[in-house]
Design a protein around this motif. Structure first.
Motif, mmCIF file in Angstrom:
data_model
loop_
_atom_site.group_PDB
_atom_site.id
_atom_site.type_symbol
_atom_site.label_atom_id
_atom_site.label_comp_id
_atom_site.label_asym_id
_atom_site.label_seq_id
_atom_site.Cartn_x
_atom_site.Cartn_y
_atom_site.Cartn_z
ATOM 1 N N UNK A 126 0.836 -1.205 0.000
ATOM 2 C CA UNK A 126 0.000 0.000 0.000
ATOM 3 C C UNK A 126 0.871 1.255 0.000
ATOM 4 N N UNK A 127 1.932 1.224 0.754
ATOM 5 C CA UNK A 127 2.809 2.389 0.851
ATOM 6 C C UNK A 127 3.525 2.686 -0.457
ATOM 7 N N UNK A 128 3.838 1.664 -1.239
ATOM 8 C CA UNK A 128 4.594 1.879 -2.472
ATOM 9 C C UNK A 128 3.690 2.290 -3.635
ATOM 10 N N UNK A 129 2.424 1.950 -3.584
ATOM 11 C CA UNK A 129 1.515 2.294 -4.679
ATOM 12 C C UNK A 129 1.200 3.787 -4.659
ATOM 13 N N UNK A 130 1.378 4.424 -5.794
ATOM 14 C CA UNK A 130 1.016 5.839 -5.931
ATOM 15 C C UNK A 130 -0.395 5.892 -6.495
ATOM 16 N N UNK A 131 -1.327 5.397 -5.692
ATOM 17 C CA UNK A 131 -2.717 5.283 -6.124
ATOM 18 C C UNK A 131 -3.622 5.528 -4.934
ATOM 19 N N UNK A 132 -4.854 5.884 -5.234
ATOM 20 C CA UNK A 132 -5.849 5.983 -4.169
ATOM 21 C C UNK A 132 -6.219 4.562 -3.770
ATOM 22 N N UNK A 133 -5.971 4.201 -2.536
ATOM 23 C CA UNK A 133 -6.234 2.853 -2.058
ATOM 24 C C UNK A 133 -7.464 2.894 -1.173
ATOM 25 N N UNK A 134 -8.433 2.037 -1.476
ATOM 26 C CA UNK A 134 -9.667 1.979 -0.705
ATOM 27 C C UNK A 134 -9.867 0.569 -0.201
ATOM 28 N N UNK A 135 -10.843 0.401 0.703
ATOM 29 C CA UNK A 135 -11.035 -0.887 1.366
ATOM 30 C C UNK A 135 -12.484 -1.100 1.706
#
Length: 140
Positions: A126-135
């Motif tokens: 999650x930390x490395x992804x340059x994306x909006x992360x949702x759950x």
């Protein structure tokens, strides 16, 4: 520092080319990928699928660790990460990673849900992804 790796080989142009992807461990060895596996549903893998699998695995491990620290036992976690690939500015960008997880375990529902929120932000992928992360979390 722990270092792991994956590798890829590509031959040809974007649409007519083909490639293979492998991992250091050998669990993936010369698995096919290409334009048709990425955009047309042909058999094989693609980068977004591999990122999704890595994200789901990392999140699940992070959540397991947090739950153990909170005293939640008998934990079973099933997670999917859907990686969104959008076309923009003549190219493609991964803009979203949506986690969906189902968690069962002996413990308080609110504690499990809060642990999932912490894992969403805290897992290394999650930390490395340059994306909006949702759950989305489902506790059973």
């Amino acid at each position: 520092m722990i270092v792991n790796s994956g590798s890829a080989r590509w031959e040809g142009g974007l649409k007519d080319g083909k490639g293979t992807v492998s991992t250091k461990s050998g669990v993936l060895s010369d698995q096919p990928y290409g334009f048709k596996t990425r955009f047309e549903g042909a058999p094989g893998t693609n980068p977004e699928e591999l990122i999704g699998a890595a994200h789901a695995a990392c999140f699940s491990m992070a959540l397991s660790n947090i739950l153990a620290g909170e005293g939640v036992t008998d934990v079973v976690i099933e997670t999917t990460s859907k990686i969104g690939l959008d076309q923009e500015d003549g190219g493609f960008t991964i803009k979203t990673a949506h986690l969906t997880t189902t968690v069962s375990g002996k413990g308080d529902r609110a504690v499990i849900e809060e642990a999932a929120r912490k894992a969403e932000k805290g897992c290394p992928v999650s930390k490395v992804l340059n994306a909006a992360i949702t759950l989305d979390v489902t506790v059973v």
